[in-house]
Write a protein that holds these residues in place. Structure first.
Motif, PDB file in Angstrom:
ATOM      1  N   ASP A  85       3.524  12.515  -2.096  1.00  0.00           N
ATOM      2  CA  ASP A  85       2.424  11.553  -2.130  1.00  0.00           C
ATOM      3  C   ASP A  85       1.635  11.835  -3.412  1.00  0.00           C
ATOM      4  N   VAL A 129      -0.528   9.585  -5.009  1.00  0.00           N
ATOM      5  CA  VAL A 129      -1.419   8.423  -5.230  1.00  0.00           C
ATOM      6  C   VAL A 129      -2.499   8.725  -6.272  1.00  0.00           C
ATOM      7  N   TYR A 130      -2.799  10.023  -6.485  1.00  0.00           N
ATOM      8  CA  TYR A 130      -3.807  10.371  -7.513  1.00  0.00           C
ATOM      9  C   TYR A 130      -3.134  10.891  -8.786  1.00  0.00           C
ATOM     10  N   ASN A 137       1.547  16.665  -1.421  1.00  0.00           N
ATOM     11  CA  ASN A 137       0.511  15.741  -1.909  1.00  0.00           C
ATOM     12  C   ASN A 137      -0.191  16.403  -3.092  1.00  0.00           C
ATOM     13  N   LEU A 169       4.610   5.417   2.709  1.00  0.00           N
ATOM     14  CA  LEU A 169       4.765   6.643   3.496  1.00  0.00           C
ATOM     15  C   LEU A 169       5.480   6.324   4.807  1.00  0.00           C
ATOM     16  N   SER A 175      -0.097   4.425  -5.609  1.00  0.00           N
ATOM     17  CA  SER A 175      -0.969   3.367  -5.065  1.00  0.00           C
ATOM     18  C   SER A 175      -1.692   2.622  -6.187  1.00  0.00           C
ATOM     19  N   SER A 196       0.261   3.593   1.983  1.00  0.00           N
ATOM     20  CA  SER A 196       0.425   3.883   3.411  1.00  0.00           C
ATOM     21  C   SER A 196       1.725   3.286   3.934  1.00  0.00           C
ATOM     22  N   TYR A 233       0.357  11.470   7.903  1.00  0.00           N
ATOM     23  CA  TYR A 233       1.697  12.078   7.868  1.00  0.00           C
ATOM     24  C   TYR A 233       2.200  12.471   9.269  1.00  0.00           C
ATOM     25  N   ARG A 259      -4.153  -3.542  -1.121  1.00  0.00           N
ATOM     26  CA  ARG A 259      -3.020  -3.015  -0.356  1.00  0.00           C
ATOM     27  C   ARG A 259      -1.691  -3.203  -1.076  1.00  0.00           C
ATOM     28  N   LYS A 300      -5.552   2.954  -5.720  1.00  0.00           N
ATOM     29  CA  LYS A 300      -6.260   4.121  -6.261  1.00  0.00           C
ATOM     30  C   LYS A 300      -6.346   4.051  -7.784  1.00  0.00           C
ATOM     31  N   SER A 339       0.836  -1.212   0.000  1.00  0.00           N
ATOM     32  CA  SER A 339       0.000   0.000   0.000  1.00  0.00           C
ATOM     33  C   SER A 339       0.868   1.257   0.000  1.00  0.00           C
ATOM     34  N   ASN A 355      -5.622  15.402  -1.619  1.00  0.00           N
ATOM     35  CA  ASN A 355      -6.743  14.981  -0.787  1.00  0.00           C
ATOM     36  C   ASN A 355      -6.645  15.798   0.496  1.00  0.00           C
ATOM     37  N   PHE A 369      -3.876  14.524   4.454  1.00  0.00           N
ATOM     38  CA  PHE A 369      -4.130  13.103   4.696  1.00  0.00           C
ATOM     39  C   PHE A 369      -3.682  12.797   6.118  1.00  0.00           C
TER      40      PHE A 369
HETATM   41  C1  LIG Z   1      -3.411  11.322  -0.222  1.00  0.00           C
HETATM   42  C2  LIG Z   1      -3.430   9.868   0.116  1.00  0.00           C
HETATM   43  N1  LIG Z   1      -2.278   9.235   0.365  1.00  0.00           N
HETATM   44  C3  LIG Z   1      -2.228   7.932   0.652  1.00  0.00           C
HETATM   45  C4  LIG Z   1      -3.375   7.175   0.724  1.00  0.00           C
HETATM   46  C5  LIG Z   1      -3.282   5.729   1.087  1.00  0.00           C
HETATM   47  O1  LIG Z   1      -3.285   4.916  -0.038  1.00  0.00           O
HETATM   48  P1  LIG Z   1      -3.267   3.315   0.134  1.00  0.00           P
HETATM   49  O2  LIG Z   1      -4.698   2.893   0.215  1.00  0.00           O
HETATM   50  O3  LIG Z   1      -2.576   2.759  -1.063  1.00  0.00           O
HETATM   51  O4  LIG Z   1      -2.548   3.029   1.403  1.00  0.00           O
HETATM   52  C6  LIG Z   1      -4.614   7.787   0.499  1.00  0.00           C
HETATM   53  C7  LIG Z   1      -5.867   7.034   0.630  1.00  0.00           C
HETATM   54  O5  LIG Z   1      -6.938   7.570   0.766  1.00  0.00           O
HETATM   55  C8  LIG Z   1      -4.636   9.172   0.172  1.00  0.00           C
HETATM   56  O6  LIG Z   1      -5.789   9.818  -0.081  1.00  0.00           O
END
Ligand SMILES: Cc1ncc(COP(=O)(O)O)c(C=O)c1O
Length: 389
Positions: free
Chosen positions: A203, A205-206, A171, A105, A234, A102, A129, A245, A237, A100, A175, A126
């Motif tokens: 980060d 992920v998007y 990020n 990070l 990720s 997460s 952190y 994960r 995502k 994942s 988010n 998020f």
């Molecule tokens: C900005 C951000 N970083 C990390 C993650 C975590 O991603 P993962 O589900 O791959 O752990 C999320 C999940 O919502 C997120 O929004």
């Protein structure tokens, strides 16, 4: 009956308890609310991915994967990054498959941040952190993004940098605000970190969910920033499989060496069958190139459906989220508003204050459009009936 003598513990995170996310989850379940709160998609992934995992399991790929990840999967990631962003990462020493984003990070912060260090990050943020930084005996330094555009004030960042600053966490797409970095943000960040030992933890992920034909301004698009950046992504995502994960992390080898040491003892390796399935799936670039248009249709649908609602929507340039402002029709706190939306209108959202350590209330709520059309329609219909208070 023997009496239990409770073991005394000293919490490392004494102020972390039940988050608003849990409270909202429970209230939503009680009221069977339409879920526009979570960033998890409620639609299925590509069936090819499921058959890929099934085939990998049947072919007996059920034991530990290599510690840093399956080589063919890492090779696909390296190809994708050079094609999209222009930075070359070494498949063996600079790419790590994580359990994942997460975990990525956690491994990056734990591997690179020492007790007494300071880590700058931006709020709203998020939720993981700051607690991860604190678990290292380091100090998270929160800088607020400007409202309502959720931009970075680079003068404030410059003023916050001290000799102890070890890392800046970025990020983009963001988010919860849906805002993205511009080319100018990258220039500012590069100028601030030039000739320092500050690591950027980005980060992203998007990364594949950026709207209106804009490019993703990630750290790998900027050679000078790429040199000092750890980039987190990720699969959950990108491929609608948040429960699997699996994520990945790329960084120059001198940073990656330290991240891999933590990953080795935290997870050792990520799930094996999923890695086989992703490696196969990634042979088709459309699997990520189509994602922005896919989510843009969802964003546009939700925006159109909410045009008749009392909420004022803030623009969303990327991610799964948009923010809705209600300050012109109610004085309720954002948590009160979110509770009322669940109990009176049967729709779950998230108060933006949940993303600030000091609970800042801007009278904004976060809506997730990572939902199927029926859910978006039902949720928007409920929001259109909201009465001022
Ligand atoms: C900005 C951000 N970083 C990390 C993650 C975590 O991603 P993962 O589900 O791959 O752990 C999320 C999940 O919502 C997120 O929004």
């Amino acid at each position: 009956m023997t009496l239990r003598t409770p073991v005394k513990t000293r919490s490392k995170l004494p102020d972390v308890g039940t988050t608003i996310f849990t409270v909202i989850g429970q209230l939503s379940a009680q009221h069977n609310a339409i879920n526009l709160s979570q960033g998890a998609p409620n639609f299925s992934c590509d069936p090819q991915l499921i058959s890929g995992v099934t085939r990998a399991m049947q072919a007996d790929h059920n034991q530990y994967a290599p510690m840093t990840g399956l080589r063919p999967l890492k090779a696909r990631i390296a190809e994708k990054i050079i094609d999209l962003y222009g930075t070359q990462y070494d498949v063996d020493s600079e790419i790590l498959i994580t359990a994942s984003a997460s975990e990525g990070l956690y491994s990056a912060i734990s591997g690179l941040v020492h007790p007494g260090d300071e880590v700058i990050y931006f709020e709203p943020s998020f939720d993981s952190y700051a607690p991860i930084v604190r678990l290292q005996g380091a100090t998270p330094i929160a800088i607020k993004l400007t409202v309502p555009d959720f931009a970075v004030n680079w003068d404030e960042v410059r003023a916050a940098i001290t000799p102890r600053t070890r890392m800046i966490i970025i990020n983009t797409p963001h988010n919860p605000s849906g805002q993205v970095f511009s080319a100018d943000d990258l220039q500012q960040l590069a100028a601030l970190t030039r000739n320092t030992d500050i690591v950027i933890l980005s980060d992203e992920v998007y990364e594949h969910v950026v709207f209106d034909n804009q490019p993703h301004h990630g750290m790998a698009t900027h050679p000078q920033l790429a040199e000092r950046s750890v980039i987190i992504s990720s699969f959950g995502k990108t491929y609608h499989v948040t429960g699997w994960r699996v994520g990945y992390c790329v960084a120059p080898s001198e940073l990656m060496d330290e991240i891999m040491k933590v990953h080795q003892f935290l997870m050792f390796s990520a799930d094996t069958p999923m890695q086989y399935a992703f490696a196969e799936h990634m042979t088709d670039p459309q699997t990520w190139l189509s994602l922005s248009a896919f989510y843009q249709r969802k964003r546009d649908l939700l925006q159109t459906l909410l045009a008749e609602s009392p909420f004022r929507l803030l623009p969303s340039a990327g991610s799964f989220f948009l923010l809705a402002d209600y300050s012109h029709f109610s004085d309720e706190s954002d948590s009160e508003m979110v509770k009322r939306l669940i109990t009176d209108y049967g729709v779950a959202t998230i108060p933006l204050s949940a993303f600030y350590t000091d609970g800042t209330d801007n009278k904004l709520i976060r809506l997730s459009f990572a939902k199927d059309e029926a859910t978006l329609r039902a949720g928007a219909q409920a929001l259109c009936h909201v009465k001022p208070r």
